[in-house]
Design an enzyme around this catalytic site. Sequence first.
Site, PDB file in Angstrom:
ATOM      1  N   GLU A  90       0.823  -1.227   0.022  1.00 38.83           N
ATOM      2  CA  GLU A  90      -0.117  -0.219   0.015  1.00 38.83           C
ATOM      3  C   GLU A  90       0.853   1.286   0.064  1.00 38.83           C
ATOM      4  O   GLU A  90       2.239   1.220   0.223  1.00 38.83           O
ATOM      5  CB  GLU A  90      -0.904  -0.161   0.846  1.00 38.83           C
ATOM      6  CG  GLU A  90      -0.082  -0.210   2.365  1.00 38.83           C
ATOM      7  CD  GLU A  90      -1.251  -0.730   3.454  1.00 38.83           C
ATOM      8  OE1 GLU A  90      -1.862   0.404   4.314  1.00 38.83           O
ATOM      9  OE2 GLU A  90      -1.304  -1.894   3.962  1.00 38.83           O
ATOM     10  N   CYS A 331       0.688   2.503   8.399  1.00 37.67           N
ATOM     11  CA  CYS A 331       1.534   1.445   7.773  1.00 37.67           C
ATOM     12  C   CYS A 331       0.758   0.219   8.019  1.00 37.67           C
ATOM     13  O   CYS A 331       0.446  -0.238   9.156  1.00 37.67           O
ATOM     14  CB  CYS A 331       2.708   1.302   8.477  1.00 37.67           C
ATOM     15  SG  CYS A 331       3.648   3.098   8.702  1.00 37.67           S
TER      16      CYS A 331
END
Length: 344
Positions: A90, A331
């Site tokens: 991502e 994250c």
Amino acid sequence: MNSNAVLGDYSLEDYAAYMLSIGESAYRAKQLFQGISQGIAIEEMSNLPKAVRAQIKEDFFAPPVIVETYPSKDGSSKFLYRLHDGNLIEGVYMPHVYGVSLCISTQVGCRMRCAFCASGIDGLARNLTPGEMLGQITAANKLTAATVTNIVLMGSGEPLDNFENVVRFLTLVTDESGLNISRRNISLSTCGLPECIRELADSNTGVTLSISLHATTDEIRRELMPIAQKYTIRQVTDAARYYFEKTGRRIVYEYTLLKGKNMHYLDAKRLRDLTKGYAAHVNLIMLNPVAGKDLRGCTKQEAEQFLKRLQDFGISATLRKSMGSDVAGACGQLRRKMLQNEDF
Ligand code: SAH
């Protein structure tokens, strides 16, 4: 040549050698390199003959593809990328007045297992190659029709645990014939691996170094970050000083605020001592709560109080403007959601 390379792993010179090896002229390398830098899929590089494209497809894995985008109310977007082997990573896309910055991942998962972070929950799946780091930027440019000007290596993974690939990526991304992003506009964030920090200083990449400190005593840091079992804060800040002396770049310390853990008056005082005598800045981060983790963050007001305390001590400090928290901005959160098939 490496037969498992991802398109984007090579320099222009490497592609020239590759073209010669398949019986093509070296100038084809330039066409290929430019196509890759523009995020064009190999099938669509119409200036290359069909047979050459077919050969390249056989010899290289495809770069990452953006499979989902999640726009946040604050103007940022979270991107979900799929790698050639099906792994997901991502990134966060953040338009600012000064340019566009992109937070990229350096590994699938992470070995570090910090207490507040989602990336390490399932451990490390694998390292990303230089082309897979580069590909996150070219895919973002292509999708948004804007140009990423700033990069932060703060997505999933510990960049210095994938040292060689990261340094090679930094060389590629700053290449004048490629994306040509200025070193000044690149930040690398690390949990603090002293030997690697020194090696990075010596490798002359010249990027801004951010260090995830998160505590001012080894005892608390060990509670939050398993890596603190291996290295003391002193070892980390000594390496940071070395980085500053060698590169002249200001060190940024990241400090996620955790109520009852690291926001005491004495923490402010110790931060002053840890940042004394060299150019250092403290970036306070509000905790982005991760499912299944029981750490407590603090209110905006408490964060501002701590910030004021640091500033009263003469420490250069800011409270990070957090982006994308409504779209799993921290994250590893998005990848985990996808893996768990949670509603989003
Ligand atoms: N491995 C690198 C880079 C990735 S994390 C590092 O440790 O620095 C980028 C920053 O976000 C780090 O400072 C990390 O500690 C912090 N972070 C991770 N998860 C977070 C969360 N849930 N809330 C707030 N900050 C978080």
